[in-house]
Every structure is written in structure tokens, then in C-alpha cells.
Design a protein around this motif. Structure first.
Motif, PDB file in Angstrom:
ATOM      1  N   THR A  23      33.557  64.570   3.437  1.00  9.78           N
ATOM      2  CA  THR A  23      34.463  65.314   4.314  1.00  9.78           C
ATOM      3  C   THR A  23      35.734  64.504   4.545  1.00  9.78           C
ATOM      4  O   THR A  23      35.718  63.266   4.453  1.00  9.78           O
ATOM      5  CB  THR A  23      33.834  65.616   5.691  1.00  9.78           C
ATOM      6  OG1 THR A  23      33.633  64.378   6.405  1.00  9.78           O
ATOM      7  CG2 THR A  23      32.509  66.366   5.539  1.00  9.78           C
ATOM      8  N   LEU A  24      36.809  65.197   4.849  1.00  7.42           N
ATOM      9  CA  LEU A  24      38.060  64.501   5.147  1.00  7.42           C
ATOM     10  C   LEU A  24      37.916  63.648   6.398  1.00  7.42           C
ATOM     11  O   LEU A  24      38.345  62.490   6.425  1.00  7.42           O
ATOM     12  CB  LEU A  24      39.200  65.507   5.319  1.00  7.42           C
ATOM     13  CG  LEU A  24      40.562  64.918   5.713  1.00  7.42           C
ATOM     14  CD1 LEU A  24      41.056  63.924   4.672  1.00  7.42           C
ATOM     15  CD2 LEU A  24      41.583  66.034   5.913  1.00  7.42           C
ATOM     16  N   ASP A  25      37.317  64.195   7.436  1.00  8.99           N
ATOM     17  CA  ASP A  25      37.137  63.421   8.667  1.00  8.99           C
ATOM     18  C   ASP A  25      36.293  62.173   8.412  1.00  8.99           C
ATOM     19  O   ASP A  25      36.611  61.086   8.909  1.00  8.99           O
ATOM     20  CB  ASP A  25      36.479  64.288   9.739  1.00  8.99           C
ATOM     21  CG  ASP A  25      37.442  65.307  10.334  1.00  8.99           C
ATOM     22  OD1 ASP A  25      38.340  64.891  11.082  1.00  8.99           O
ATOM     23  OD2 ASP A  25      37.302  66.499  10.042  1.00  8.99           O
ATOM     24  N   GLY A  26      35.224  62.348   7.646  1.00  6.69           N
ATOM     25  CA  GLY A  26      34.363  61.211   7.364  1.00  6.69           C
ATOM     26  C   GLY A  26      35.082  60.115   6.605  1.00  6.69           C
ATOM     27  O   GLY A  26      34.957  58.927   6.936  1.00  6.69           O
ATOM     28  N   MET A  27      35.859  60.494   5.611  1.00  5.33           N
ATOM     29  CA  MET A  27      36.574  59.494   4.819  1.00  5.33           C
ATOM     30  C   MET A  27      37.696  58.845   5.617  1.00  5.33           C
ATOM     31  O   MET A  27      37.977  57.649   5.460  1.00  5.33           O
ATOM     32  CB  MET A  27      37.111  60.116   3.529  1.00  5.33           C
ATOM     33  CG  MET A  27      36.030  60.594   2.591  1.00  5.33           C
ATOM     34  SD  MET A  27      36.577  60.798   0.872  1.00  5.33           S
ATOM     35  CE  MET A  27      36.422  59.120   0.255  1.00  5.33           C
ATOM     36  N   CYS A  28      38.355  59.612   6.470  1.00  8.83           N
ATOM     37  CA  CYS A  28      39.410  59.041   7.313  1.00  8.83           C
ATOM     38  C   CYS A  28      38.837  58.001   8.274  1.00  8.83           C
ATOM     39  O   CYS A  28      39.399  56.901   8.414  1.00  8.83           O
ATOM     40  CB  CYS A  28      40.119  60.139   8.092  1.00  8.83           C
ATOM     41  SG  CYS A  28      41.280  61.127   7.129  1.00  8.83           S
ATOM     42  N   LYS A  29      37.741  58.335   8.933  1.00  5.39           N
ATOM     43  CA  LYS A  29      37.129  57.385   9.867  1.00  5.39           C
ATOM     44  C   LYS A  29      36.659  56.138   9.137  1.00  5.39           C
ATOM     45  O   LYS A  29      36.864  55.012   9.608  1.00  5.39           O
ATOM     46  CB  LYS A  29      35.964  58.030  10.610  1.00  5.39           C
ATOM     47  CG  LYS A  29      35.362  57.127  11.690  1.00  5.39           C
ATOM     48  CD  LYS A  29      34.241  57.813  12.450  1.00  5.39           C
ATOM     49  CE  LYS A  29      33.780  56.961  13.632  1.00  5.39           C
ATOM     50  NZ  LYS A  29      33.393  55.601  13.229  1.00  5.39           N
ATOM     51  N   TRP A  30      36.039  56.333   7.980  1.00  2.00           N
ATOM     52  CA  TRP A  30      35.568  55.205   7.170  1.00  2.00           C
ATOM     53  C   TRP A  30      36.731  54.290   6.795  1.00  2.00           C
ATOM     54  O   TRP A  30      36.652  53.070   6.966  1.00  2.00           O
ATOM     55  CB  TRP A  30      34.878  55.752   5.925  1.00  2.00           C
ATOM     56  CG  TRP A  30      34.657  54.755   4.833  1.00  2.00           C
ATOM     57  CD1 TRP A  30      33.674  53.821   4.755  1.00  2.00           C
ATOM     58  CD2 TRP A  30      35.456  54.608   3.643  1.00  2.00           C
ATOM     59  NE1 TRP A  30      33.802  53.095   3.591  1.00  2.00           N
ATOM     60  CE2 TRP A  30      34.886  53.563   2.890  1.00  2.00           C
ATOM     61  CE3 TRP A  30      36.578  55.263   3.147  1.00  2.00           C
ATOM     62  CZ2 TRP A  30      35.415  53.148   1.666  1.00  2.00           C
ATOM     63  CZ3 TRP A  30      37.103  54.862   1.929  1.00  2.00           C
ATOM     64  CH2 TRP A  30      36.533  53.812   1.212  1.00  2.00           C
ATOM     65  N   ALA A  31      37.822  54.860   6.300  1.00  2.00           N
ATOM     66  CA  ALA A  31      38.972  54.062   5.876  1.00  2.00           C
ATOM     67  C   ALA A  31      39.613  53.338   7.056  1.00  2.00           C
ATOM     68  O   ALA A  31      39.942  52.149   6.971  1.00  2.00           O
ATOM     69  CB  ALA A  31      40.006  54.953   5.178  1.00  2.00           C
ATOM     70  N   ALA A  32      39.787  54.052   8.155  1.00  2.00           N
ATOM     71  CA  ALA A  32      40.411  53.444   9.329  1.00  2.00           C
ATOM     72  C   ALA A  32      39.552  52.309   9.888  1.00  2.00           C
ATOM     73  O   ALA A  32      40.081  51.256  10.281  1.00  2.00           O
ATOM     74  CB  ALA A  32      40.649  54.502  10.396  1.00  2.00           C
ATOM     75  N   ASP A  33      38.242  52.502   9.914  1.00  2.00           N
ATOM     76  CA  ASP A  33      37.343  51.469  10.437  1.00  2.00           C
ATOM     77  C   ASP A  33      37.394  50.199   9.592  1.00  2.00           C
ATOM     78  O   ASP A  33      37.148  49.093  10.100  1.00  2.00           O
ATOM     79  CB  ASP A  33      35.902  51.988  10.496  1.00  2.00           C
ATOM     80  CG  ASP A  33      35.687  52.990  11.618  1.00  2.00           C
ATOM     81  OD1 ASP A  33      36.576  53.112  12.486  1.00  2.00           O
ATOM     82  OD2 ASP A  33      34.638  53.663  11.618  1.00  2.00           O
TER      83      ASP A  33
END
Length: 350
Positions: A23-33
């Protein structure tokens, strides 16, 4: 001089059917973290971006950008590597490259090329709506099978190949010019644009079209044994996109640049996670900063040994440690004195 932006990450190699990579949200959170500040989005992954909507709707683009920004991230570029590849495919590769396109154009090279051209154009409009100035893609290839020719190439074949390649790209380049977006071709083995000479051939064939630019990735030059540092000296004005990817070249008495048809783990030239290869990234970041290249440092992970999870964790730190804060002061101008013309005349004895 200009400070390089980053770290960014190209999401293509991390897409998976499992969370958080589906998911876009999942990948965004992963990258930001992990500490990334930007994401390069592969446009063929529809759960990351609906390219048709992005080309048609400013509202959709604003909402997409807002969602990504909410994680403290920016979009570095959109990517059409797969679709760009299909702008020019030699028939020898038709069967293998059909998988890059929708099923309704399989076994129909003409329809597939038309689909690719229109899709890459949509990415230009989407980029403009998203406020992006650069776009990442491949050139495709009509001539790669003649790279080490046997039988010998007939006279005029290379010139005709680049004329045809330019003919296919000119309508796309004109559309990108209309949208105010640069086309950054990843200079890559397997593409007709794979080194400096071929980039110049294409640039000439497009009448020096101002939207013809470069995605610089030094890993591909190591495998070609090309001077990736001097490449920046030659082409820095065209470098508008930057993939940070490591590689190594360890030839033996059995294999060299062509790799002996081995898998990646057993080739002389191999892609590696950042810091595990042979590339001098300190000099690369220094050169790009010195020349004022306005680019994002985007990690593209490919490694035949290390896991993608570890590569991603280490990659953000690696890039951050290599970004140079461009100085606005001259180190020996400690006094900060204003120009005194009379004093200068005295120093010169005038």
C-alpha cells in the motif's frame, strides 16, 4: 554550488504482496521511519499512483501529494522505466518485453509502442500537476543486439537506428517541454543510451532537444569499466536525476564484462548494497555538489548478497552521511573585507 536533496528511495524494488509494501501508506510510513525524505514512484504500480487519474485530475494529484507529504516525504520523480523501454523494442525481445505492457497489446508490437508513448506522455502531465521538474525513464533499444557485432554492422545502421529512436521520442519530448518537465534517461546497459557516446548520438539526433537529460547511476558504468567520475565532468549540465547504487567489478581468468551468462551472484560485475561495492561516492557527491546539480540522491537497491531490508536501513544513513552542505563562504575570506580599489592598485604597484 548546490546541496543535494535526500535521502530518497526508489520504491520499485521493494513492492511486495505483503504489508507494508503493498500500500502507499504502508510504504510511506516504512520509508519515513527509516529516515528517507523522498520517494521515487514507479508508475506501473497502480496502488502507488493511478497514472490516468494523475494526468487528468489536479484534485487527485493534490490529494496524492498531500498524503505523501503527511509522512514528511516528497515525491522525487515519477518513473516510467518499463513503459519507456517499450518505446523502442527490437523484435528479438518482443516476447520477453510483452510482460511490461497490458495484455490487450501483447503480440502486437505496434499497439504496444503506441500504448507506451501515450503512457510516458501521461507521466509528463502528472509530473507537472505534482510540481515535479524531472522524470526518470529508459530510452528503449533498437541497436543493443549489435553492440558487439557479428556479423559486422552494415554502414549506416547505427545512424538509422538513432534516427528512428529520436523519431519515436520527439513527440514525447515535445510534450514534456510543453509541461515543463525534463526527461532523464537512465544511462544503462541494454539501452541504446548506455554511455557518453550514445547519449551524444541521441542528443544530436533530437536536434539537441532541451528536455533530453540524464539519470546518472554510476553502478552501470563500473560494469562497463567506464570512468564514472569523469562522466560527471563531461555531462554535469545534463544530470537532472541521480540513482545511488553500488557495484563491483572483479574479473577472473574465466569471466569479465560479459559475465559468461552467469546469474548475478557469479558474474564479474555485480550490483551491491551501498558501501559494499567499489564506487567512490565521496567524490561523486563532491562533484555533483560542486557543479550545482539540482538532484535528489535516490537509493536504488539491488544486491546479490544482502537483504533488501538491511540495504534499505543502511542506505538512508549512507546517503545522509554523503550529502554535502554546500558552503556559502570562502574558507580563506575570514576577514570579510570589502573591495578597496585604491588598496588593490597599491598592491599591484599602479
Amino acid at each position: 554550488m548546490k546541496t543535494i536533496k535526500g535521502p530518497g528511495v526508489f520504491l520499485a524494488q521493494f513492492v511486495d504482496s505483503e504489508a507494508p509494501f503493498n500500500t502507499l501508506d504502508g510504504m510511506c510510513k516504512w520509508a519515513a521511519d527509516l529516515g528517507y525524505k523522498g520517494i521515487q514512484i514507479p508508475t506501473w504500480e497502480s496502488f502507488l499512483i493511478d497514472l490516468d487519474k494523475a494526468a487528468e485530475s489536479q484534485t487527485y494529484c493534490d490529494e496524492l501529494k498531500g498524503k505523501i507529504n503527511s509522512y514528511g516525504l516528497e515525491i522525487t520523480e515519477l518513473s516510467t522505466h518499463l513503459q519507456g523501454q517499450l518505446v523502442a523494442v527490437h523484435p528479438a525481445y518482443d516476447l520477453m518485453f510483452d510482460s511490461f505492457a497490458p495484455k490487450n497489446v501483447h503480440n502486437n508490437p505496434k499497439a504496444r509502442t503506441e500504448w507506451a508513448v501515450e503512457t510516458v506522455k501521461k507521466a509528463a502531465t502528472a509530473s507537472r500537476r505534482l510540481g515535479l521538474k524531472s522524470h526518470a525513464t529508459f530510452s528503449g533499444s533498437l541497436l543493443w543486439h549489435t553492440m558487439h557485432p557479428w556479423p559486422q554492422r552494415p554502414a549506416g545502421l547505427v545512424e538509422m537506428g538513432f534516427e528512428e529512436l529520436a523519431k519515436r521520442w520527439m513527440p514525447i519530448l515535445d510534450h514534456y517541454d510543453k509541461e515543463g518537465v525534463d526527461v532523464c534517461y537512465e544511462i544503462h546497459p541494454g539501452e541504446d543510451l548506455h554511455d557518453g557516446d550514445t547519449f551524444e548520438r541521441f542528443l544530436e539526433a533530437t536536434n539537441n532537444h532541451k528536455r533530453v537529460n540524464i539519470l546518472y547511476d554510476p553502478s552501470h558504468f563500473v560494469l562497463q569499466q567506464l570512468d564514472y567520475i569523469e562522466y560527471i565532468d563531461f555531462y554535469h549540465e545534463f544530470i537532472k536525476s541521480f540513482h545511488v547504487k553500488d557495484s563491483e567489478f572483479n574479473p577472473t581468468g574465466k569471466k569479465g564484462a560479459f559475465g559468461g551468462y552467469n546469474d548475478w551472484g557469479n558474474r564479474a560485475g555485480r550490483y551491491r548494497s551501498l558501501g559494499d561495492g567499489q564506487i567512490d561516492f565521496k567524490t561523486i557527491f563532491s562533484k555533483l555538489t560542486q557543479y550545482g546539480c539540482d538532484v535528489w540522491a535516490v537509493m536504488e537497491w539491488e544486491c546479490c548478497i544482502k537483504s533488501p531490508e538491511q540495504g534499505a536501513r543502511e542506505g538512508a544513513i549512507f546517503i545522509q552521511d554523503h550529502i554535502i552542505e554546500a558552503t556559502e563562504k570562502t574558507f580563506d575570506d575570514f576577514a570579510g573585507a570589502e573591495i578597496d580599489k585604491e588598496m588593490l592598485k597599491n598592491i599591484l604597484g599602479l
